[in-house]
Design a protein around this motif. Structure first.
Motif, mmCIF file in Angstrom:
data_model
loop_
_atom_site.group_PDB
_atom_site.id
_atom_site.type_symbol
_atom_site.label_atom_id
_atom_site.label_comp_id
_atom_site.label_asym_id
_atom_site.label_seq_id
_atom_site.Cartn_x
_atom_site.Cartn_y
_atom_site.Cartn_z
ATOM 1 N N VAL A 126 9.127 10.842 -16.625
ATOM 2 C CA VAL A 126 9.428 11.651 -15.439
ATOM 3 C C VAL A 126 10.860 11.325 -15.038
ATOM 4 O O VAL A 126 11.193 10.161 -14.795
ATOM 5 N N ALA A 137 11.317 15.875 -12.558
ATOM 6 C CA ALA A 137 10.901 15.798 -11.158
ATOM 7 C C ALA A 137 11.359 14.477 -10.586
ATOM 8 O O ALA A 137 11.552 13.502 -11.320
ATOM 9 N N VAL A 169 10.408 11.270 -8.547
ATOM 10 C CA VAL A 169 9.215 10.547 -8.107
ATOM 11 C C VAL A 169 9.467 10.069 -6.681
ATOM 12 O O VAL A 169 10.504 9.461 -6.405
ATOM 13 N N THR A 198 5.280 13.205 -7.250
ATOM 14 C CA THR A 198 6.638 13.742 -7.350
ATOM 15 C C THR A 198 6.999 14.539 -6.087
ATOM 16 O O THR A 198 6.128 14.842 -5.268
#
Ligand code: FAD
Length: 468
Positions: free
Chosen positions: A35, A79, A81, A93
């Protein structure tokens, strides 16, 4: 969308990507989700070991699809977090999506310490976006002030052309984050005049910025830090055609911005000198993003420098959560000749090692600290010279109880060796010395070198033969 057996890595910088790639190879049956807030992710290419401990590689920024194509069990989610729930074992997120994890590795890097935040006349350099902003400003500038004394400030002081440069440092000598005052003397003549012509092929880590239409990070989060050779191939020219000259202002603790009319910004240095300039570059280091996720629920322990404390298995104090790269503080008992510096090479090594630790943990296996943490070894380039730093290269932690051997040929090479009780503890090698492999071995094997005395650096003696 990840399932419950997912290993999650946060951060698309070199630590996060190295961790993800290694996990993908080691844990073929697990799914791995990276992520990252940045649309582009880092990739190490052309990796070569130039000695047992020194690494040479190129770095590129790639779209995340390339990582997913190369690694079937990897999914990349762009994205930011915003929180981690260690009880539910999930991350959330900024778009509200939650991703469960079995193991989590935080690789969120650091943020530049800016001397003045939210001031359009003060910029920091950290990622591709900030370099573009810097270049655009420089193009119309007559004078810039660089504040800071680390690697970025040193590179800028050397690279900027056609613009007057005032370099304000808090220390008594330049480039003090890496070299001592004596070594800095070697570089001083290169603050003015023509730049050194690059001879032969470049033997060091190289960084490439691939421009992409998707250049802005998610929710204002910063992209990955730039890396070695970020300044190569990036023209840094100001508005006035003039020969290079950097004026160094020593021992200025702080800078105060003040208003006037002739220049966009004035800086009053603590040595009472006042300079007008077009803008100020704040290159005063990086603060690890350690506290980004700290909440009542997630009481991550941080070190004094703001990094997330990790042990010798890259584990934080919270179960199932690891950290690697600039964001972490290595809090194990360091080997006598290793130290943490927030560098590209260490981000890669920590990312790979964190993956090995996660795998060992999943399989209930013991793991011992990787050998790359036995010796500090770093190659960089200052003022056009190859610079190699080994072990306790500035006598760090030796309480001034050490001897120094020096060899210098002005404009060609500079070699400094740190000896304690006749044994080599560290070295600085500037220029094409070809001594790195031998010195690495001498530091690691702690051979008593007392009987060689100054012959150790005698250019007439082939030292490789001595110790073969
Ligand atoms: P980063 O590269 O900072 O990556 C962090 C990643 O985490 C980014 O992708 C970011 O978008 C993501 N992220 C952050 N927060 C979140 C969040 N909440 N959610 C999702 N994603 C998030 N090192 C050297 O060895 N030699 C050099 O010559 C050298 N020169 C440098 C020059 C410059 C201008 C700079 C800025 C650094 C330089 N460095 C150099 C240092 C080196 O670049 C860093 O040590 C290294 O890149 C750190 O890698 P990292 O993966 O830990 O962190």
């Amino acid at each position: 969308m990840a399932d419950t057996d997912t290993i999650v890595v946060i951060g698309g910088g070199i630590a996060g990507v190295s961790c993800t790639e290694t996990l993908s190879t080691l844990c073929k049956n697990e799914s791995i989700t990276l992520v990252t807030a940045s649309p582009l992710i880092k990739a190490v290419t052309n990796f070569k070991q130039i000695s047992r401990r020194l690494e040479e590689f190129d770095v590129v920024e790639n779209p995340s699809s390339e990582l997913q194509e190369a690694h079937r069990n990897v999914t990349v989610l762009q994205a930011k977090v915003v929180s981690i729930d260690p009880l539910k074992r999930e991350i959330v997120t900024s778009t509200g999506e939650s991703v469960p994890y079995t193991k989590l590795c935080i690789c969120t890097g650091g943020s530049p310490k800016l001397i003045m935040k939210d001031d359009p006349n003060v910029i920091g350099i950290r990622d591709t976006e900030s370099v573009s902003q810097f270049q655009a400003k420089l193009g119309g500038s007559r004078r810039v002030i660089i504040v800071g004394n680390g690697g970025i400030a040193t590179e800028l002081a050397y690279e900027i052309e056609d613009c007057e440069v005032v370099w304000a440092i808090k220390d008594k000598s330049i480039s003090s984050a890496f070299v001592d005052a004596g070594t800095a003397q070697f570089f001083l003549p290169h603050l003015s005049g023509d730049k050194k012509v690059q001879e032969g092929p470049m033997k060091r880590v190289k960084y490439t910025v691939k421009p992409s239409p998707a250049s802005s990070s998610e929710s204002g989060a910063k992209g990955g830090a730039l890396g070695p050779d970020w300044s190569l191939g990036i023209p840094m020219n100001g508005q006035v055609q003039r020969s290079r000259h950097v004026r160094v202002e020593y021992e200025c603790e702080e800078i105060w911005r003040t208003k006037n009319t002739d220049w966009p910004v004035y800086a009053l240095l603590t040595n009472d000198k006042l300079y007008g300039c077009d803008f100020i570059v704040s290159a005063t280091g990086v603060v690890p993003n350690g506290n980004e996720f700290v909440t009542q629920n997630l009481d991550l322990k941080l070190a004094m420098d703001g990094g997330v404390i990790v042990n010798d298995c890259m584990k934080t104090n919270i179960d199932h959560i690891y950290a690697a790269g600039d964001v972490c503080s290595a809090s194990w008992d360091w080997a006598p000749h290793w130290l943490q510096m927030r560098l590209w090479s260490q981000a890669r090594q920590m990312g790979c090692y964190a993956a090995q630790c996660i795998k060992a943990d999943l399989n209930d296996e013991a793991i011992s600290l990787d050998f790359c943490f036995e010796l500090f070894a770093h190659v960089t380039k200052f003022f056009g010279y190859k610079v190699i730093l080994l072990g306790k290269f500035n006598g760090q932690g030796l309480d001034d109880e050490y001897d120094i051997l020096l060899r210098m040929t002005k404009g060609v090479e500079y070699i400094k060796v740190i000896l304690k009780d006749g044994r080599m503890q560290g070295a600085i090698l500037i220029g094409e010395t070809d001594l790195e492999e031998t010195f690495e071995n001498l530091i690691l094997n702690q051979l008593d070198l007392s009987r060689y005395g100054e012959d150790l650096l005698d250019p007439g003696i082939d030292i490789d033969d001595y110790f073969d």
